[in-house]
Design a protein around this motif. Structure first.
Motif, short mmCIF file in Angstrom:
data_model
loop_
_atom_site.label_atom_id
_atom_site.label_comp_id
_atom_site.label_asym_id
_atom_site.label_seq_id
_atom_site.Cartn_x
_atom_site.Cartn_y
_atom_site.Cartn_z
N LYS A 191 -3.75 4.91 2.40
CA LYS A 191 -4.15 3.67 1.72
C LYS A 191 -4.24 3.83 0.21
N GLN A 241 -8.02 -2.98 -0.15
CA GLN A 241 -7.28 -3.24 1.08
C GLN A 241 -7.42 -4.70 1.48
N GLY A 242 -6.34 -5.27 1.97
CA GLY A 242 -6.36 -6.68 2.34
C GLY A 242 -7.41 -7.00 3.37
N LYS A 243 -7.63 -6.10 4.33
CA LYS A 243 -8.60 -6.36 5.40
C LYS A 243 -10.04 -6.40 4.89
N ASN A 244 -10.28 -5.83 3.69
CA ASN A 244 -11.63 -5.80 3.13
C ASN A 244 -11.88 -6.93 2.13
N PRO A 268 -12.87 -13.00 3.35
CA PRO A 268 -12.05 -14.03 4.04
C PRO A 268 -12.30 -15.43 3.53
N LEU A 328 -4.42 -14.10 3.34
CA LEU A 328 -4.50 -13.45 4.65
C LEU A 328 -3.27 -12.59 4.93
N ASN A 329 -2.25 -12.73 4.09
CA ASN A 329 -1.03 -11.95 4.27
C ASN A 329 -0.95 -10.79 3.28
N ASP A 388 -1.62 -7.09 2.08
CA ASP A 388 -1.89 -5.77 2.67
C ASP A 388 -2.79 -4.94 1.76
N ARG A 389 -2.48 -4.92 0.47
CA ARG A 389 -3.33 -4.22 -0.50
C ARG A 389 -3.02 -4.72 -1.91
N LYS A 409 2.06 -8.11 3.68
CA LYS A 409 2.36 -7.50 4.97
C LYS A 409 3.84 -7.62 5.32
#
Length: 599
Positions: free
Chosen positions: A141, A164-167, A170, A234-235, A237-238, A265
C-alpha cells in the motif's frame, strides 16, 4: 410593345442576378463565419515519459502556425478538423496527429529512437524494476501509480502522504470534500458541484493573487490542473498528496503548486477469480507464458453505480435507483451505456433500456464516438432496426470517413436490405474511382472483401451487372475476425494464440505501428480483419488495452464470421468495454468454427 416586353424581361434578369449575387454573398459570408468557428483550441502537455518537455515545436501543417511548449510542457494551438499537428523536439521521434471532430485535448509522449531500459527504483539495499513494482502493487500500500511509473513512497526522498480509498470518509461527496479534510487551509472555490473547470491551491502555491500556481492532478496517468470532480470517491483505490516542491523532480514546473495523485480501482483490478482478494503473487508471476500468452482471464472492476444497481432486489427498486443516480452521473454517457446494458442483460427490461437508448441518442447526438458505442450494443443484441438509425446519424456526422460507408452498408445488410447495402458499396467504389476518396491499402481491401461476399451470398437478389466486378482473388474460406473500435485514439495489442501456445501479436499503437495509425487517421477508419484459415484449431484471442489519451473507456466490437464466403456462413458480434490498461485479458475462444461466449 416588344420594347416593353424586352425591358420587363431584362428587369427580371437583373432582379434575378441581384438576388443570386445577394445569396452568393450571404453564402460566402456564412461560409467564412463557419470556417472561422470551426477552428478551436487544441491543448495538452508534451512529455518524454518522465518529465515535461520545454520548447517542443507544435506545428499546424495546413495553417503553418507554430507554438512552443512552455516550461511545464503545456501548449495550445488553433486547429480544425482534418488538419495535422506535428510535434518536434531534438533527439525525439516526431509525432503527427490528425485533428478529428472530437479532438480538444492531446497529451503527447515523445520517445527516443532507441528504447530506454526499464526504470528502476534505487534503495540502499536493492533496486526494483517497474515490472516488480507492478507485481507488488496490490499488496504494498506504499506504492502509487503515476504518469511516469510506480513509485515507492517510503523510499522517496521527499514527503508523500498516502491515503487508502477504503479508509476515506464514506460521507465525502466528492474529491473536493476529501481534499478539504486531508489538507488544512486548501483553497477551493465554493459551489463547485457539476463544474469541470475548478482549480485548487495549496497555501504555499497561492504566492500571488495575480499569478497563483494551481495543484496538478495525476489521475491514472492523466495530467490536469483542474480538479477531477467527475471521479467517484467510492472508486478511489488510493490517493497520494505532495504539498512540497518534491514533485518537481518528476513533473517539472507543472507541479510547482503541489501534486495530488489519484489511483482508481479501474487500474487495479487483478483479483483472485470469485473473490475480492488480490492475486497470489506466485500466480501473477506465472500468469503469462511464452512472453505474454494469457492463461487466466481477469475481470474489470465494476463501476460503483453498477454494483449498486446489481444489489437491488427487484426491477422496481432498480429503476428507482437508476433514476436517482442519473442526477449525479447524468453528464457521463458511459453511465447510461452501462445502465442500459444492465437492464437488457440482467433485468431483461427492454422498456427501460429503450428509454435510456433515447436519452443517449438525444443527449449525445453530436458525438459519433458515443453513438457508435451504443450502436455496438444494439448490434450485439441483434436490434438491427435501431442500430441502423444510429449508423445513419454517424454517416451524416462523418461523411468523409470511409468507415462510415462500411458501417452503414453493414447495418443495411444486418437489417435485411442487401440491395441498399450493395448500392452503398457501389457508391463508395464510384467515389473512389473519381478521386474523391483515396484508396487505402488496408481498408480498401476490407471493403472489397465485404462487397464480394455480399454479392456471393445474395446472387439471386442482386443483378451483378449493376455493380463492379469485385471477385475475391484469394478465395478465402474460413473464420474471419473483424475488429472495430469506437474511439480512433484507442491503442491496444491483440494476441492470437493457437493450440500449441504459439501466438501472433498485432500491435495497434503509434510507437509500434506508426504507418497504420497514420493510414487510419488519413482515410477515416477504425477496424481491422484477421483471417484464420485452419478452422479446426482452437484459438484464443486476448487484448492488452493501452488507453486512448483520455479517462474514457473504449468499446471494441468483435464480429466472428464462421465459414466465411460459403453458403453456410454465420456471424455473431460481441462487444467489450475496455478501461483497465496494460493487462492481457481474454476476449474470446474459437474452436471448430464456433466462438465461445464472453469470458
Amino acid at each position: 410593345m416588344k420594347t416593353k416586353v424586352a425591358q420587363d424581361y431584362f428587369e427580371k434578369i437583373k432582379f434575378a442576378m441581384k438576388k443570386f449575387l445577394f445569396l452568393l454573398l450571404i453564402t460566402l459570408f456564412v461560409g467564412t463565419i463557419w470556417a472561422q468557428d470551426s477552428y478551436r483550441n487544441i491543448s495538452g502537455i508534451v512529455t518524454d515519459g518522465k518529465r515535461p518537455l520545454k520548447e517542443v515545436e507544435v506545428t499546424n501543417i495546413e495553417s503553418e502556425s507554430l507554438v512552443k511548449t512552455d516550461a511545464s510542457g503545456r501548449y495550445s494551438i488553433r486547429a480544425q478538423e482534418g488538419e495535422t499537428l506535428v510535434y518536434n523536439y531534438s533527439g525525439k521521434k516526431a509525432v503527427e496527429i490528425n485533428v478529428e471532430d472530437v479532438t480538444t485535448y492531446l497529451n503527447i509522449n515523445l520517445k527516443d529512437e532507441i528504447q530506454e531500459l526499464s526504470e528502476v527504483v534505487i534503495s540502499k539495499k536493492y533496486s526494483k524494476t517497474q515490472a516488480e513494482l507492478t507485481q507488488e502493487y496490490n499488496i504494498n500500500k506504499d506504492l502509487i501509480r503515476t504518469s511516469y511509473g510506480i513509485i515507492d513512497t517510503k523510499r522517496s526522498n521527499y514527503n508523500i502522504r498516502v491515503f487508502q480509498g477504503k479508509n476515506l470518509n464514506p460521507a465525502s461527496y466528492d474529491i473536493i470534500s476529501i481534499l478539504r479534510a486531508k489538507v488544512p487551509n486548501i483553497l477551493v472555490p465554493n459551489n463547485t458541484f457539476a463544474s469541470n473547470n475548478v482549480v485548487a491551491y495549496f497555501p504555499r502555491g497561492y504566492t500571488s493573487i495575480n499569478n497563483p500556481t494551481p495543484i496538478l492532478f495525476d489521475v491514472d496517468g492523466n495530467l490536469m490542473q483542474t480538479v477531477p470532480t467527475y471521479v467517484d470517491v467510492l472508486n478511489i483505490d488510493r490517493i497520494a498528496i505532495i504539498t512540497s516542491l518534491g514533485a518537481l523532480q518528476r513533473y517539472g514546473s507543472l507541479a510547482a503548486g503541489g501534486l495530488v495523485i489519484i489511483n482508481t480501482k479501474v487500474t487495479n483490478f487483478t483479483r483472485e477469480p470469485g473473490t475480492v482478494a488480490p492475486y497470489d503473487q506466485a500466480k501473477l508471476r506465472t500468469n503469462f507464458v511464452q512472453d505474454g500468452v494469457a492463461k487466466v482471464a481477469t475481470e474489470e472492476v465494476t463501476p460503483v453505480y453498477l454494483e449498486s444497481l446489481r444489489s437491488t432486489e427487484n426491477l422496481e427498486e432498480a429503476i428507482a435507483l437508476y433514476n436517482e443516480m442519473s442526477k449525479r452521473y447524468g453528464p457521463s454517457p458511459y453511465f447510461y451505456l452501462d445502465a442500459r446494458n444492465f437492464f437488457i442483460e440482467e433485468r431483461e427490461d427492454s422498456n427501460t433500456a429503450d428509454q435510456i437508448t433515447k436519452i443517449i441518442t438525444d443527449k449525445f447526438s453530436d458525438n459519433p464516438v458515443v453513438l457508435k458505442a451504443l450502436a455496438y450494443q444494439l448490434d450485439e443484441e441483434k436490434n438491427y432496426k435501431n442500430s441502423l438509425e444510429l449508423y445513419k446519424k454517424i454517416f451524416v456526422l462523418r461523411p468523409d470517413y470511409q468507415q462510415s460507408y462500411r458501417d452503414l452498408a453493414n447495418a443495411y445488410l444486418n437489417y435485411g436490405n442487401a440491395h441498399r447495402a450493395a448500392l452503398l458499396y457501389a457508391r463508395y467504389n464510384y467515389i473512389l474511382s473519381q478521386g474523391l476518396f483515396e484508396e487505402s491499402e488496408t481498408f480498401s481491401t476490407i471493403l472489397k472483401r465485404d462487397f464480394d461476399n455480399l454479392l456471393a451470398q445474395n446472387r439471386e437478389l442482386l443483378p451483378k451487372t449493376k455493380f463492379f466486378d469485385v471477385k475475391d482473388k484469394d478465395g478465402f474460406n474460413g473464420t474471419r475476425l473483424f475488429f472495430e473500435w469506437n474511439d480512433s485514439e484507442a491503442e491496444f495489442e491483440l494476441q492470437f494464440v493457437n493450440n500449441d501456445k504459439q501466438y501472433y501479436l498485432f500491435k495497434h499503437s503509434y510507437f509500434d505501428n506508426e504507418k497504420l495509425i497514420k493510414e487510419e487517421k488519413q482515410y477515416g477508419f477504425s477496424s481491422q480483419e484477421h483471417l484464420i484459415f485452419d478452422a479446426e484449431d482452437e484459438w484464443q484471442v486476448n487484448v492488452n488495452y493501452l488507453g486512448n489519451k483520455s479517462l474514457t473507456p473504449t468499446y471494441l466490437k468483435v464480429t466472428i464470421y464462421r465459414n466465411f464466403g460459403l453458403a453456410s456462413e454465420q456471424k455473431e458480434s460481441q462487444v467489450f468495454k475496455l478501461s483497465a490498461k496494460n493487462l492481457n485479458q481474454e476476449l474470446t475462444k474459437i474452436k471448430n468454427n464456433y466462438a465461445s461466449s464472453k469470458p
